[in-house]
Enzyme design. Structure first.
Site, PDB file in Angstrom:
ATOM      1  N   ASP A 140       1.036  -1.132  -0.243  1.00 21.69           N
ATOM      2  CA  ASP A 140      -0.446   0.395  -0.137  1.00 21.69           C
ATOM      3  C   ASP A 140       0.922   1.042   0.008  1.00 21.69           C
ATOM      4  O   ASP A 140       2.020   1.045   0.511  1.00 21.69           O
ATOM      5  CB  ASP A 140      -1.171  -0.198   1.418  1.00 21.69           C
ATOM      6  CG  ASP A 140      -2.196  -0.990   1.480  1.00 21.69           C
ATOM      7  OD1 ASP A 140      -2.680  -1.900  -0.028  1.00 21.69           O
ATOM      8  OD2 ASP A 140      -2.609  -1.407   2.255  1.00 21.69           O
ATOM      9  N   ASP A 143      -4.725  -6.101   8.035  1.00 21.17           N
ATOM     10  CA  ASP A 143      -6.777  -5.298   8.311  1.00 21.17           C
ATOM     11  C   ASP A 143      -7.575  -6.640   7.772  1.00 21.17           C
ATOM     12  O   ASP A 143      -8.581  -6.254   7.625  1.00 21.17           O
ATOM     13  CB  ASP A 143      -6.587  -4.099   8.200  1.00 21.17           C
ATOM     14  CG  ASP A 143      -6.436  -4.457   6.474  1.00 21.17           C
ATOM     15  OD1 ASP A 143      -6.499  -5.298   5.907  1.00 21.17           O
ATOM     16  OD2 ASP A 143      -7.087  -3.760   5.904  1.00 21.17           O
ATOM     17  N   ASN A 144      -6.967  -8.447   7.433  1.00 25.19           N
ATOM     18  CA  ASN A 144      -8.314  -8.601   6.515  1.00 25.19           C
ATOM     19  C   ASN A 144      -7.756 -10.032   7.595  1.00 25.19           C
ATOM     20  O   ASN A 144      -6.751 -10.826   7.365  1.00 25.19           O
ATOM     21  CB  ASN A 144      -8.546  -8.482   5.171  1.00 25.19           C
ATOM     22  CG  ASN A 144      -7.075  -9.237   5.118  1.00 25.19           C
ATOM     23  OD1 ASN A 144      -7.176  -9.999   4.165  1.00 25.19           O
ATOM     24  ND2 ASN A 144      -5.975  -8.482   3.864  1.00 25.19           N
ATOM     25  N   CYS A 150     -33.116 -11.302  -2.754  1.00 27.73           N
ATOM     26  CA  CYS A 150     -34.329 -11.129  -2.972  1.00 27.73           C
ATOM     27  C   CYS A 150     -34.531  -9.083  -1.936  1.00 27.73           C
ATOM     28  O   CYS A 150     -35.451  -8.833  -2.390  1.00 27.73           O
ATOM     29  CB  CYS A 150     -35.693 -11.699  -2.601  1.00 27.73           C
ATOM     30  SG  CYS A 150     -35.533 -11.841  -0.854  1.00 27.73           S
ATOM     31  N   GLU A 186      -2.023   7.164   3.037  1.00 32.71           N
ATOM     32  CA  GLU A 186      -2.761   8.339   2.265  1.00 32.71           C
ATOM     33  C   GLU A 186      -2.549   8.754   3.329  1.00 32.71           C
ATOM     34  O   GLU A 186      -2.714   8.641   4.944  1.00 32.71           O
ATOM     35  CB  GLU A 186      -4.668   7.857   2.227  1.00 32.71           C
ATOM     36  CG  GLU A 186      -4.025   6.537   0.877  1.00 32.71           C
ATOM     37  CD  GLU A 186      -5.579   5.672   0.880  1.00 32.71           C
ATOM     38  OE1 GLU A 186      -6.004   5.799   1.638  1.00 32.71           O
ATOM     39  OE2 GLU A 186      -5.842   4.756  -0.310  1.00 32.71           O
ATOM     40  N   LYS A 217       4.658   2.948   2.030  1.00 37.09           N
ATOM     41  CA  LYS A 217       3.856   2.681   3.522  1.00 37.09           C
ATOM     42  C   LYS A 217       5.577   1.904   4.116  1.00 37.09           C
ATOM     43  O   LYS A 217       5.983   2.393   4.867  1.00 37.09           O
ATOM     44  CB  LYS A 217       3.240   1.697   4.281  1.00 37.09           C
ATOM     45  CG  LYS A 217       1.563   2.594   3.564  1.00 37.09           C
ATOM     46  CD  LYS A 217       0.584   1.539   4.494  1.00 37.09           C
ATOM     47  CE  LYS A 217      -1.124   2.506   4.350  1.00 37.09           C
ATOM     48  NZ  LYS A 217      -1.572   1.754   5.360  1.00 37.09           N
ATOM     49  N   ASN A 249      -4.332   7.888   6.836  1.00 39.34           N
ATOM     50  CA  ASN A 249      -3.215   6.824   8.057  1.00 39.34           C
ATOM     51  C   ASN A 249      -2.432   7.624   8.732  1.00 39.34           C
ATOM     52  O   ASN A 249      -2.464   7.237   9.724  1.00 39.34           O
ATOM     53  CB  ASN A 249      -2.585   6.349   6.864  1.00 39.34           C
ATOM     54  CG  ASN A 249      -2.833   5.605   5.205  1.00 39.34           C
ATOM     55  OD1 ASN A 249      -2.158   5.740   4.097  1.00 39.34           O
ATOM     56  ND2 ASN A 249      -4.145   4.919   6.029  1.00 39.34           N
TER      57      ASN A 249
END
Length: 1082
Positions: A522, A592-593, A648, A525, A544, A528
């Site tokens: 990354d 972060d995931n 739906c 930004e 970074k 951050n």
């Protein structure tokens, strides 16, 4: 962030000098006279224009580009209170600089940093803002860190004071601050200042905190009546009602057996109830009856409940009462972080009071390894213990350990306590979240427990930057840290904090052949900068990893850091190979995931490497320590999958605001990202429109052709066409959709059981008539048009975006009259969203597509430019790209259409962008906890000394627990394995599958019945022809790539009882020859 009004101080007395703050407007420095009992003031600045004091600002706009993630934690009201508040912080050592960092990043209005000491070599290992040149020039600590703290946040006014603060100081200068924080301050002075703060009207919030070696404390006193607006910070859920009984008390039952999560005594408000309408808009206290029902009082006189209705928890303010430090010393209110040591907080309270007494008496802390000082401290501890209201046994071993380490400092412990104390500062200023009542103690005794028998010289100072650490963990363990090879994945908020901690501890030094390898794809930004404290505005759009590496080398130039810009995933396995992992001592995730965590965990387990994982969400944080052969891994447990919104529901029957936001986000993806990408792929594959036409006319089915030709035939060529397209989309989404639904399901439609079709949670839609004068309608049309212009590469000017220009164009747009269609509307919640490319196309649609393509070719409009589109990828943080304008307006319009309460832009952005709320305090605390475990990994400690942690700084609660012990799977009575085990078989060029199976049996005592490589089944006895494979070589069966030295195989064994499932085994690593990969361990 704000343009604030400031007030100049008035009054007599001798005036003091001031250093210039690093900020837009200056802040008065606090100074304490050595010779006078009175603190007086002056300002240095332009003659006749004194620098103003930090006081309350009037009003401000919050800089969302900087504070967006923190706004979701604190909320705007708290942010504004904070930005009008001033903090006095005394003591800029290891703990003080952590607090300064965190509260400046958070965005208080002003901070005065107070400290009297000069920089020493010792500080280089405890204070990340002190440099070698500061030590050589004998700078005062506060002057050395001043500019570095100030540049963390341009909105915060940072000033300094270097005068003495003692028993003779006139404390009236503190009245200009809303919060006072003391570190490295004698207890007698803490008590005096706390008493002064407590007695003010309103009280000045007081926080005292210390770190002595392996033990730490935080004390809070926010006055006799401190009101908290939101004790938990949790977002109240809205739940649908199944039924409300007409009785005394009335019982409310949740729809679909959803748990309400309420507690008796809380209050709820009601809305949208049909029948028992008396409850709408009213608030009632609840008595919980079950997880799905609660009583609300007498409903017997109300109309009978019919259907629908929503209830929501009402947050009630809560008042907290505090005693002064003097009152609390003998009967402290304590938070217990580790329930395996319930007596530890009171023991530490007693020991640290003894340390305070020792410091008062001897004007120093106990000397490192001095047995005489340890006995003096023990005697003092026993004396203090007798004065406590609640008696506790004196842990002599703990006292001696504290005595030996008291002069030292574990910088990770300072980071943890700095995070906790900083959050208390923010609570003090904002009234958001429950404050600490009133003492918090945290020790790191497990870090030094195995070191007790080491000789005193292990801990003796050597005149370098690691003396403070060495005093706690000894020279041998310091050297292990210096030689460590660490791989850290991710250089965001946790990554920056981890690098800071590792730099202070000297992890991975070049002179010791150590190294920290970091990777993050990354770029930096602006958002951050609020948490990722190694980055500055000039670093925006830079990588970074390389930026963090350079900043870490400023903290400790002795580090060896290798910075990469790669993801760690299957695609980069050649780079982050087993050979790469074999050189490592430790893997750290700062991700972060979940998906990335699972992959890194699997690679660490496969290569038998320790892994330190952590994460935060708002004020919550967790750490998980994964150690080979001792603990379970990250993949050993799985959180339940997130509940998906039925197709739906999103398409036709939204019930809550999350549904309309997700719908708007899906529309964005479909129109501006997915369709343009499909369009480009189609024309890259089929470059000739004439050839596509020929094949379609020949009856050939071409995937995606119908959708692509539709886009080509309707492709706009100028800005006015984009506006017209946006206007027609408005009509389709917000008028025709509603009319079609009401045509298919009129309001009086009933189901087979006689109940109404349109009842909660289904909401009937209301068509919206377009009004350009409505800001929401205007925003949708203009943002849609700009996005269409973007994907179709159509230029437009600012003038064309004006209300007048847009109005002029739309006045010419003909909107076709709505005609009801007889089409199927999905109502089954189990049906998934269909794949548009796989959907069957009718013969009429095929003829229409052929006709459209013929027309496009004949009109010469099929040019290379028209066969290209520019997909747009959702970017939530750039307001100039109108992505959020589209999603926010589309979501709000759909919410209006279905009578759902709309969300504001900030909430819409969080949900649409899947933003994880974040704040620097939690990040600092979590990284400190992980770094303490890093020391234990370096020391090769046993299972019982490692600690996992969960905390929520908002409540506040911290829970330290043992790690999850590794489980063993039994194959036979004498054969078992864990996730960490790996069996190894060495082969050669002529080694057959039969040889392999015999080798497994000979080496491990059990014969395989099945062998699998990845997804390829090498040997399954019941499969036709597989028995013939036994004679084939492993080379022929596996077909390894050139240079591949081994593969990991999955084998299983026959069960002991017929009919049972096959028995698993650990991975079997098969080497194609006797030569192992360099540095690889089996």
């Amino acid at each position: 962030m704000l343009n604030g009004r400031v007030i100049h101080p008035r009054g007599g007395g001798r005036q003091f000098s001031m250093t210039k703050p690093h900020c837009a407007c200056a802040v008065e420095e606090v100074c304490c006279s050595r010779s006078s009992r009175t603190l007086t003031e002056s300002h240095r600045g332009t003659p006749g224009h004194p620098s103003p004091l930090p006081t309350m600002a009037d009003s401000m706009d919050i800089d969302d580009s900087l504070y967006s993630r923190q706004r979701y934690v604190l909320g705007d009201s708290a942010m504004q209170k904070m930005a009008r508040s001033a903090v006095f912080l005394s003591g800029i050592g290891a703990l003080g600089v952590e607090i300064a960092k965190n509260i400046v990043l958070a965005g208080v209005k002003a901070v005065t940093l107070h400290d009297c000491k000069r920089c020493e070599v010792w500080d280089l290992g405890t204070n990340f803002f002190i440099r070698e040149e500061d030590v050589h020039s004998q700078k005062k600590r506060v002057e050395a860190v001043h500019s570095r703290v100030a540049e963390l946040n341009p909105y915060v006014q940072v000033s300094v004071s270097t005068d003495v603060l003692d028993e003779n100081t006139d404390l009236s200068f503190l009245k200009r601050y809303q919060c006072v924080v003391l570190t490295e301050t004698k207890l007698s002075l803490q008590k005096r200042i706390d008493h002064f703060c407590h007695s003010q009207q309103p009280p000045i919030k007081f926080i005292g905190c210390d770190v002595f070696g392996i033990c730490s404390r935080v004390f809070c006193d926010f006055g006799e009546a401190f009101e908290v607006s939101d004790p938990t910070g949790e977002e109240p859920k809205e739940l649908f009602i199944q039924n409300i009984s007409q009785e005394n008390p009335g019982v409310v039952t949740c729809m679909d057996s959803r748990t309400h999560g309420l507690q008796t005594g809380q209050s709820v408000c009601f809305k949208e109830i049909n029948g028992m309408t008396e409850l709408n808009g009213t608030t009632h206290q609840v008595t919980v009856l079950s997880p799905y029902s609660f009583a609300i009082g007498d409903t017997s006189s109300f109309q009978p409940y019919a259907h629908a209705g929503i209830f929501r928890l009402v947050k009630m303010p809560k008042t907290f009462t505090f005693e002064t430090m003097e009152q609390q010393l003998s009967d402290p209110r304590l938070l217990t972080p580790d329930f395996s040591k319930p007596e530890a907080p009171l023991q530490l309270h007693t020991i640290m009071l003894a340390l305070d007494a020792f410091l008062e008496q001897h004007a120093r802390l106990p000397n490192i390894g001095c047995l005489q000082d340890a006995e003096l401290l023990l005697k003092c501890t026993e004396e203090i213990s007798r004065t406590l209201k609640n008696k506790v046994s004196v842990n002599q071993e703990l006292v001696r350990s504290v005595s030996r380490c008291a002069r030292g400092c574990l910088s990770p412990l300072a980071a943890v306590v700095g995070g906790i104390a900083s959050q208390e500062v923010l609570k003090a200023l904002t009234g958001k979240f429950s404050p600490l009542q009133q003492w918090f103690y945290l020790d790191a005794i497990e870090v030094i427990q195995p070191l007790q028998s080491l000789p005193a010289e292990e801990f003796a100072p050597r005149g370098d930057r690691y003396d403070a650490l060495r005093a706690c963990i000894g020279e041998s363990l310091c050297l292990k840290l210096h030689t460590f090879q660490v791989f850290m994945v991710g250089c965001g908020a946790i990554g920056c904090e981890m690098l800071k901690n590792m730099a202070l501890m000297g992890v991975g030094l070049s002179r010791c052949s150590g190294e920290i390898c970091i990777t993050d794809p990354d770029l930096i930004e602006k958002s951050n900068l609020n948490r990722q404290f190694l980055f500055r505005p000039q670093h925006i759009r830079k990588p970074k990893s390389t930026t963090a590496a350079a900043a870490s080398l400023e903290i400790n130039p002795e580090l060896q850091i290798d910075a990469h810009l790669n993801k760690v995933c299957p695609a980069t396995e050649d780079m982050y190979s087993d050979a790469f992992f074999s050189r490592l001592n430790l893997v750290v995730t700062a991700l972060d995931n979940v998906e990335a965590r699972r992959y890194v965990d699997s690679r660490s387990v496969s290569n038998q490497k320790a892994l330190l994982d952590s994460g935060t969400m708002g004020t919550k944080g967790h750490t998980e320590i994964i150690v080979p052969y001792l603990t379970e891994s990250y993949n050993s447990h799985r959180d339940p999958p997130e509940e998906e919104i039925p197709f739906c529901t999103l398409k036709s029957f939204p019930a809550v605001i999350e549904h309309t936001i997700q719908w708007a986000r899906d529309k964005f993806e479909s129109a501006f990202s997915h369709k343009p990408s499909i369009y480009n792929m189609f024309w890259q594959t089929h470059s000739s429109a004439q050839e596509v036409l020929r094949r379609m006319m020949a009856g050939e089915s071409m995937e995606g052709s119908f959708q692509v030709i539709k886009l080509l035939s309707r492709r706009p060529t100028q800005w006015e066409h984009c506006l017209a397209l946006a206007r027609l989309k408005f009509d389709k989404y917000f008028k025709r959709k509603a009319l079609q639904l009401l045509h298919s399901f009129p309001l009086d439609t009933r189901l087979k059981d006689g109940s109404l079709f349109w009842q909660s949670p289904k909401r009937p839609p209301s068509p919206i008539e377009f009004e350009l004068s409505d800001p929401l309608h205007f925003s949708f049309v203009v943002s849609s048009a700009r996005l269409f212009a973007g994907i179709y590469n159509i230029p437009h000017s600012e003038e064309q975006l004006s209300y007048e220009a847009v109005s002029s164009v739309l006045a010419e747009v003909e909107v076709p009259e709505y005609k009801p269609a007889e089409k199927h509307i999905e109502t089954d919640e189990t049906v998934k969203k269909p794949d548009q490319l796989q959907m069957t196309v009718s013969s009429e649609e095929e003829r229409q597509a052929i006709s459209q393509l013929q027309k496009a070719i004949s009109s010469s409009s099929v040019t290379p430019e028209r066969l290209r589109m520019t997909p747009t990828f959702f970017e939530k943080d750039d307001d100039s790209n109108v992505h959020m304008d589209f999603v926010a307006s589309a979501s709000a319009l759909r919410a209006h259409m279905y009578a759902i309460e709309a969300a504001d832009r900030l909430q819409t952005k969080r949900i649409a962008g899947k933003i994880i709320p974040a704040i620097a305090t939690s990040t600092a605390a979590v990284a400190g906890l992980v770094s303490l475990e890093l020391i234990k990994v370096a020391g090769g400690y046993g299972f019982e000394l490692f600690k996992n942690c969960f905390f929520n700084l908002a409540i506040p609660v911290m829970v330290l627990t043992e790690t999850a012990q590794v489980k063993r799977t039994q194959i036979r009575d004498d054969i078992s394995f864990s996730i960490w085990d790996r069996w190894t078989i060495f082969g050669h060029e002529d080694f057959t599958l039969s040889d392999f199976m015999n080798a497994v049996k000979e080496e491990y005592g059990i014969e395989p019945t099945m062998v699998v490589h990845g997804v390829k089944m090498l040997y399954v006895p019941v499969m036709p022809g597989h028995n013939k494979r036994l004679k084939l070589t492993m080379h022929k069966l596996i077909k390894p790539s050139a240079g591949r030295k081994y593969v990991d195989l999955t084998v299983s064994f026959a069960p002991e009882v017929d009919g049972d499932e096959d028995l698993p085994s650990p991975p079997v690593r098969y080497y194609f020859s006797r030569e192992r990969e360099s540095g690889e361990t089996a």
